[in-house]
Design a protein around this motif. Structure first.
Motif, mmCIF file in Angstrom:
data_model
loop_
_atom_site.group_PDB
_atom_site.id
_atom_site.type_symbol
_atom_site.label_atom_id
_atom_site.label_comp_id
_atom_site.label_asym_id
_atom_site.label_seq_id
_atom_site.Cartn_x
_atom_site.Cartn_y
_atom_site.Cartn_z
ATOM 1 N N GLY A 1 -2.844 7.646 5.654
ATOM 2 C CA GLY A 1 -2.247 8.036 4.380
ATOM 3 C C GLY A 1 -2.344 9.541 4.124
ATOM 4 O O GLY A 1 -1.343 10.184 3.827
ATOM 5 N N PRO A 2 -3.547 10.136 4.262
ATOM 6 C CA PRO A 2 -3.655 11.581 4.048
ATOM 7 C C PRO A 2 -2.835 12.402 5.047
ATOM 8 O O PRO A 2 -2.249 13.425 4.678
ATOM 9 C CB PRO A 2 -5.160 11.853 4.204
ATOM 10 C CG PRO A 2 -5.810 10.555 3.825
ATOM 11 C CD PRO A 2 -4.867 9.495 4.341
ATOM 12 N N GLU A 3 -2.761 11.955 6.303
ATOM 13 C CA GLU A 3 -1.957 12.673 7.302
ATOM 14 C C GLU A 3 -0.470 12.599 6.957
ATOM 15 O O GLU A 3 0.252 13.594 7.051
ATOM 16 C CB GLU A 3 -2.195 12.102 8.699
ATOM 17 C CG GLU A 3 -3.572 12.376 9.244
ATOM 18 C CD GLU A 3 -3.888 11.581 10.498
ATOM 19 O OE1 GLU A 3 -4.647 12.105 11.324
ATOM 20 O OE2 GLU A 3 -3.390 10.440 10.646
ATOM 21 N N PHE A 4 -0.024 11.417 6.540
ATOM 22 C CA PHE A 4 1.376 11.248 6.159
ATOM 23 C C PHE A 4 1.699 12.125 4.944
ATOM 24 O O PHE A 4 2.727 12.800 4.917
ATOM 25 C CB PHE A 4 1.674 9.777 5.851
ATOM 26 C CG PHE A 4 3.088 9.524 5.439
ATOM 27 C CD1 PHE A 4 4.103 9.498 6.367
ATOM 28 C CD2 PHE A 4 3.402 9.318 4.097
ATOM 29 C CE1 PHE A 4 5.418 9.275 5.983
ATOM 30 C CE2 PHE A 4 4.713 9.093 3.702
ATOM 31 C CZ PHE A 4 5.716 9.075 4.653
ATOM 32 N N ASP A 5 0.815 12.122 3.952
ATOM 33 C CA ASP A 5 1.019 12.927 2.753
ATOM 34 C C ASP A 5 1.072 14.413 3.091
ATOM 35 O O ASP A 5 1.958 15.134 2.623
ATOM 36 C CB ASP A 5 -0.098 12.655 1.747
ATOM 37 C CG ASP A 5 0.103 13.390 0.441
ATOM 38 O OD1 ASP A 5 1.206 13.292 -0.133
ATOM 39 O OD2 ASP A 5 -0.838 14.070 0.000
ATOM 40 N N PHE B 1 7.350 13.674 -3.024
ATOM 41 C CA PHE B 1 6.763 14.440 -4.120
ATOM 42 C C PHE B 1 5.250 14.245 -4.137
ATOM 43 O O PHE B 1 4.717 13.369 -3.448
ATOM 44 C CB PHE B 1 7.338 13.977 -5.462
ATOM 45 C CG PHE B 1 8.830 14.084 -5.545
ATOM 46 C CD1 PHE B 1 9.442 15.281 -5.899
ATOM 47 C CD2 PHE B 1 9.638 12.985 -5.265
ATOM 48 C CE1 PHE B 1 10.819 15.378 -5.985
ATOM 49 C CE2 PHE B 1 11.021 13.078 -5.344
ATOM 50 C CZ PHE B 1 11.609 14.279 -5.700
ATOM 51 N N SER B 2 4.567 15.006 -4.970
ATOM 52 C CA SER B 2 3.131 14.804 -5.135
ATOM 53 C C SER B 2 2.893 13.449 -5.811
ATOM 54 O O SER B 2 3.794 12.879 -6.416
ATOM 55 C CB SER B 2 2.519 15.938 -5.960
ATOM 56 O OG SER B 2 3.098 15.959 -7.240
ATOM 57 N N GLY B 3 1.677 12.978 -5.707
ATOM 58 C CA GLY B 3 1.340 11.695 -6.319
ATOM 59 C C GLY B 3 1.973 10.508 -5.621
ATOM 60 O O GLY B 3 2.161 9.461 -6.230
ATOM 61 N N ASN B 4 2.347 10.671 -4.347
ATOM 62 C CA ASN B 4 2.935 9.604 -3.526
ATOM 63 C C ASN B 4 4.276 9.087 -4.059
ATOM 64 O O ASN B 4 4.680 7.967 -3.770
ATOM 65 C CB ASN B 4 1.971 8.427 -3.353
ATOM 66 C CG ASN B 4 0.717 8.802 -2.610
ATOM 67 O OD1 ASN B 4 0.461 9.975 -2.333
ATOM 68 N ND2 ASN B 4 -0.089 7.822 -2.278
ATOM 69 N N TRP C 1 4.818 5.404 -2.473
ATOM 70 C CA TRP C 1 4.253 4.875 -1.236
ATOM 71 C C TRP C 1 2.733 4.776 -1.361
ATOM 72 O O TRP C 1 2.127 5.427 -2.197
ATOM 73 C CB TRP C 1 4.648 5.725 -0.022
ATOM 74 C CG TRP C 1 4.084 7.114 0.008
ATOM 75 C CD1 TRP C 1 4.670 8.239 -0.479
ATOM 76 C CD2 TRP C 1 2.824 7.520 0.554
ATOM 77 N NE1 TRP C 1 3.855 9.324 -0.278
ATOM 78 C CE2 TRP C 1 2.705 8.917 0.362
ATOM 79 C CE3 TRP C 1 1.763 6.851 1.169
ATOM 80 C CZ2 TRP C 1 1.596 9.640 0.777
ATOM 81 C CZ3 TRP C 1 0.655 7.584 1.592
ATOM 82 C CH2 TRP C 1 0.585 8.951 1.395
ATOM 83 N N TYR C 2 2.155 3.919 -0.524
ATOM 84 C CA TYR C 2 0.703 3.786 -0.479
ATOM 85 C C TYR C 2 0.291 3.368 0.934
ATOM 86 O O TYR C 2 1.062 2.697 1.634
ATOM 87 C CB TYR C 2 0.199 2.765 -1.517
ATOM 88 C CG TYR C 2 0.751 1.368 -1.313
ATOM 89 C CD1 TYR C 2 0.053 0.435 -0.537
ATOM 90 C CD2 TYR C 2 1.957 0.983 -1.887
ATOM 91 C CE1 TYR C 2 0.554 -0.851 -0.349
ATOM 92 C CE2 TYR C 2 2.457 -0.302 -1.705
ATOM 93 C CZ TYR C 2 1.761 -1.205 -0.931
ATOM 94 O OH TYR C 2 2.262 -2.464 -0.744
ATOM 95 N N SER D 1 -2.764 0.189 8.870
ATOM 96 C CA SER D 1 -2.117 1.238 9.670
ATOM 97 C C SER D 1 -0.699 1.525 9.187
ATOM 98 O O SER D 1 0.051 2.237 9.852
ATOM 99 C CB SER D 1 -2.091 0.831 11.145
ATOM 100 O OG SER D 1 -1.279 -0.309 11.320
ATOM 101 N N PHE D 2 -0.348 0.977 8.038
ATOM 102 C CA PHE D 2 1.018 1.125 7.516
ATOM 103 C C PHE D 2 1.082 2.115 6.351
ATOM 104 O O PHE D 2 0.103 2.345 5.657
ATOM 105 C CB PHE D 2 1.564 -0.213 7.017
ATOM 106 C CG PHE D 2 1.618 -1.274 8.064
ATOM 107 C CD1 PHE D 2 2.548 -1.210 9.087
ATOM 108 C CD2 PHE D 2 0.745 -2.345 8.025
ATOM 109 C CE1 PHE D 2 2.611 -2.186 10.064
ATOM 110 C CE2 PHE D 2 0.789 -3.328 9.001
ATOM 111 C CZ PHE D 2 1.721 -3.247 10.026
ATOM 112 N N ILE D 3 2.296 2.617 6.141
ATOM 113 C CA ILE D 3 2.642 3.325 4.916
ATOM 114 C C ILE D 3 3.683 2.426 4.254
ATOM 115 O O ILE D 3 4.746 2.158 4.834
ATOM 116 C CB ILE D 3 3.235 4.727 5.195
ATOM 117 C CG1 ILE D 3 2.258 5.578 6.024
ATOM 118 C CG2 ILE D 3 3.624 5.393 3.892
ATOM 119 C CD1 ILE D 3 0.955 5.913 5.345
ATOM 120 N N CYS D 4 3.369 1.910 3.083
ATOM 121 C CA CYS D 4 4.242 0.955 2.401
ATOM 122 C C CYS D 4 4.958 1.633 1.238
ATOM 123 O O CYS D 4 4.358 2.437 0.523
ATOM 124 C CB CYS D 4 3.434 -0.234 1.898
ATOM 125 S SG CYS D 4 2.603 -1.150 3.225
#
Length: 131
Positions: free
Chosen positions: A24-28, A51-54, A70-71, A75-78
């Motif tokens: 999640g942090p890498e994707f963000d 955007f910020s805040g997912n 997203w969250y 191992s997923f980004i949903c």
């Protein structure tokens, strides 16, 4: 001969094993503030602004934009969008300087590839107006 066959199979599997899904942090960190365009089998598929805040904004390149968020989950980004509250989960991999996304549980199915990146806004048409 068996040892050679086993070694060959292990060597073939190494590239797949070496690919680690983005957290999640890498994707963000990769996506925030960007507008990414994705394709599927060489065909334009859609564009998403992060955007910020997912928070996200998605379009199938038809001028209709939907808001969502997203969250991370395992191992997923949903993603959940206002137009469809059912989560859509993807595994993201960073390959070279771009992303590859594999739809949840379907490694041989939909795979999206990032084709362009910009910091510009998306083209979103206003609500449909009737006469």
């Amino acid at each position: 001969m068996r040892v050679f066959h086993l070694l060959f199979c292990v060597l073939l599997a190494l590239p797949a094993m070496a690919q680690t899904p983005l957290s999640g942090p890498e994707f963000d960190s990769y996506s925030r503030g960007k507008t990414l365009t994705f394709n599927d089998n060489g065909q334009a598929y859609g564009v998403e602004r992060y955007f910020s805040g997912n928070r996200v904004q998605w379009s199938f390149l038809d001028g209709v934009c939907v808001e969502g968020f997203w969250y991370p989950q395992d191992s997923f980004i949903c993603f959940v969008y206002d137009a469809n509250l059912e989560p859509q989960c993807w595994t993201f991999y960073k390959e070279g300087g771009s992303l590859r996304a594999v739809f949840e549980g379907d490694p041989d199915g939909i795979q999206l590839f990032e084709t362009t990146e910009t910091e510009e806004e998306m083209l979103c048409l206003g609500p449909e107006v009737g006469v």
